[in-house]
Design a protein around this motif. Sequence first.
Motif, PDB file in Angstrom:
ATOM      1  N   UNK A 225       0.838  -1.210   0.000  1.00 15.41           N
ATOM      2  CA  UNK A 225       0.000   0.000   0.000  1.00 15.41           C
ATOM      3  C   UNK A 225       0.870   1.257   0.000  1.00 15.41           C
ATOM      4  N   UNK A 226       1.948   1.265   0.788  1.00 15.34           N
ATOM      5  CA  UNK A 226       2.798   2.465   0.841  1.00 15.34           C
ATOM      6  C   UNK A 226       3.549   2.700  -0.460  1.00 15.34           C
ATOM      7  N   UNK A 227       3.992   1.609  -1.097  1.00 17.03           N
ATOM      8  CA  UNK A 227       4.871   1.775  -2.265  1.00 17.03           C
ATOM      9  C   UNK A 227       4.138   1.709  -3.602  1.00 17.03           C
ATOM     10  N   UNK A 228       2.945   1.145  -3.620  1.00 16.86           N
ATOM     11  CA  UNK A 228       2.246   0.988  -4.906  1.00 16.86           C
ATOM     12  C   UNK A 228       0.884   1.688  -4.909  1.00 16.86           C
ATOM     13  N   UNK A 229       0.004   1.292  -4.006  1.00 14.74           N
ATOM     14  CA  UNK A 229      -1.390   1.740  -4.123  1.00 14.74           C
ATOM     15  C   UNK A 229      -1.538   3.206  -3.730  1.00 14.74           C
ATOM     16  N   UNK A 230      -0.930   3.638  -2.632  1.00 15.46           N
ATOM     17  CA  UNK A 230      -1.044   5.064  -2.269  1.00 15.46           C
ATOM     18  C   UNK A 230      -0.370   5.956  -3.326  1.00 15.46           C
ATOM     19  N   UNK A 231       0.847   5.604  -3.815  1.00 15.36           N
ATOM     20  CA  UNK A 231       1.403   6.423  -4.908  1.00 15.36           C
ATOM     21  C   UNK A 231       0.511   6.465  -6.152  1.00 15.36           C
ATOM     22  N   UNK A 232      -0.140   5.336  -6.474  1.00 12.31           N
ATOM     23  CA  UNK A 232      -1.050   5.339  -7.633  1.00 12.31           C
ATOM     24  C   UNK A 232      -2.215   6.292  -7.402  1.00 12.31           C
ATOM     25  N   UNK A 233      -2.738   6.316  -6.177  1.00 15.36           N
ATOM     26  CA  UNK A 233      -3.826   7.251  -5.868  1.00 15.36           C
ATOM     27  C   UNK A 233      -3.354   8.692  -6.060  1.00 15.36           C
ATOM     28  N   UNK A 234      -2.136   8.981  -5.617  1.00 13.09           N
ATOM     29  CA  UNK A 234      -1.610  10.345  -5.783  1.00 13.09           C
ATOM     30  C   UNK A 234      -1.453  10.714  -7.257  1.00 13.09           C
ATOM     31  N   UNK A 235      -1.043   9.753  -8.090  1.00 12.30           N
ATOM     32  CA  UNK A 235      -0.931  10.023  -9.523  1.00 12.30           C
ATOM     33  C   UNK A 235      -2.302  10.296 -10.153  1.00 12.30           C
ATOM     34  N   UNK A 236      -3.305   9.524  -9.691  1.00  7.43           N
ATOM     35  CA  UNK A 236      -4.625   9.575 -10.331  1.00  7.43           C
ATOM     36  C   UNK A 236      -5.448  10.771  -9.865  1.00  7.43           C
ATOM     37  N   UNK A 237      -5.205  11.217  -8.631  1.00  6.48           N
ATOM     38  CA  UNK A 237      -5.938  12.367  -8.071  1.00  6.48           C
ATOM     39  C   UNK A 237      -7.452  12.188  -8.087  1.00  6.48           C
ATOM     40  N   UNK A 238      -7.961  11.182  -7.365  1.00  8.40           N
ATOM     41  CA  UNK A 238      -9.415  10.960  -7.362  1.00  8.40           C
ATOM     42  C   UNK A 238     -10.162  12.065  -6.615  1.00  8.40           C
ATOM     43  N   UNK A 239     -11.433  12.203  -6.952  1.00  8.50           N
ATOM     44  CA  UNK A 239     -12.316  13.120  -6.208  1.00  8.50           C
ATOM     45  C   UNK A 239     -13.082  12.381  -5.118  1.00  8.50           C
ATOM     46  N   UNK A 240     -12.998  11.056  -5.145  1.00 14.88           N
ATOM     47  CA  UNK A 240     -13.744  10.207  -4.217  1.00 14.88           C
ATOM     48  C   UNK A 240     -13.009   8.874  -4.156  1.00 14.88           C
ATOM     49  N   UNK A 241     -12.878   8.316  -2.931  1.00 19.56           N
ATOM     50  CA  UNK A 241     -12.210   7.019  -2.769  1.00 19.56           C
ATOM     51  C   UNK A 241     -13.188   6.012  -2.174  1.00 19.56           C
ATOM     52  N   UNK A 242     -13.390   4.915  -2.885  1.00 17.24           N
ATOM     53  CA  UNK A 242     -14.255   3.828  -2.413  1.00 17.24           C
ATOM     54  C   UNK A 242     -13.379   2.617  -2.109  1.00 17.24           C
ATOM     55  N   UNK A 243     -13.748   1.876  -1.083  1.00 19.29           N
ATOM     56  CA  UNK A 243     -12.936   0.724  -0.663  1.00 19.29           C
ATOM     57  C   UNK A 243     -13.810  -0.523  -0.628  1.00 19.29           C
ATOM     58  N   UNK A 244     -13.415  -1.548  -1.379  1.00 18.89           N
ATOM     59  CA  UNK A 244     -14.030  -2.867  -1.247  1.00 18.89           C
ATOM     60  C   UNK A 244     -13.420  -3.516  -0.016  1.00 18.89           C
ATOM     61  N   UNK A 245     -14.163  -3.408   1.099  1.00 16.55           N
ATOM     62  CA  UNK A 245     -13.635  -3.793   2.403  1.00 16.55           C
ATOM     63  C   UNK A 245     -14.008  -5.240   2.707  1.00 16.55           C
TER      64      UNK A 245
END
Length: 344
Positions: A225-245
């Motif tokens: 999450x620290x090295x892949x998924x969170x950086x991807x979120x920063x690149x994409x700049x979403x307006x809303x984050x949904x989580x399949x929990x």
Amino acid sequence: MTTAIFRTTSHTHHDEPRHVEQAARLIAVEQALAASGLLAQAQVAVAAPARERDIRAVHSTRVVETLQYISLEGEAWLDSDTYVMLGSWEAAQQGAGAAIEAVDALVSGRAANAFALTRPPGHHATPNRSMGFCLLNNIAIAARYATDVLGLERVAIVDYDVHHGNGTQDTFYADGRVLFCSSHGAPLYPGSGQADETGTGAGTGTTLNVPLSYGVGDSGYSQAYRELIVPALHRFQPELLLVSAGFDGHWDDPIGPHALSVTGYAGLTQLLKDAAAELCGGRIALVLEGGYSMRALPASANAVLGVLLGLPQPDPLGGAAGGEPDIAPLVGGIKRLHPLLQSC
Ligand SMILES: [Zn+2]
């Protein structure tokens, strides 16, 4: 600000007690949230059923009419692990409605963050097929509602259920408005979610899969999450984050091969909440997916609600015994191959 919870009541009509995906799961979750006192800290509402046109914005006529027909007529198995019975359509429709209401609450500003308490789970349901315990894809319906009805331009979905969210991936594989990131066990049902599945057409680079070998737990997930998924979120700049929990990555889960703890799930959720705070005004909604340990599921759901509320919760089960496989080679490989992560 408020944390909103959207409950579903008709899920109890979709219940096969011999199956791991049964009504007792969500009943246990709600009992745990009440017992910890967190439910009383949230704004709780019973969700309305999703409108059929919002469901059909993701699913084919075949999926909708098959569920409606069987729900009227009796009981059938769509495949070896997906049952439908009297009342299943209403349960599925209300589950999708809970996810939609969570999106509405965040986009309108009525809530800071939200948790949709849904079952049956949704992320395996593809546009053309209910499968893998899932009838309608709740989170995909909510994400499409966010783009097509509310007009958002960029929505991110992160899926930490231990299984790959193939239905969600299929829905948005060519849709550049929705980033789909999934961490999951491999090899494992349904078999999709390889690292080189990264999207197509307008969706090129907006699918990120992190297939993790058996035994990965808190440390490996945190690294992914620290090295892949969170950086991807920063690149994409979403307006809303949904989580399949989904909480079947817990070490106590009877069908998942991973070793996350309740504390580990809270940690991942905190990383995502922090990312939402930086990127999209804190707008994050969790949508319940899998989790089949009757100890780990309620405790994990309670812990992640604690994260949303800012009220840390204890981990009654503790961590997994033993070490974890090293995922550094996998992380390095994905950084090199994924269009969204190159030069990160
Ligand atoms: Zn699962």
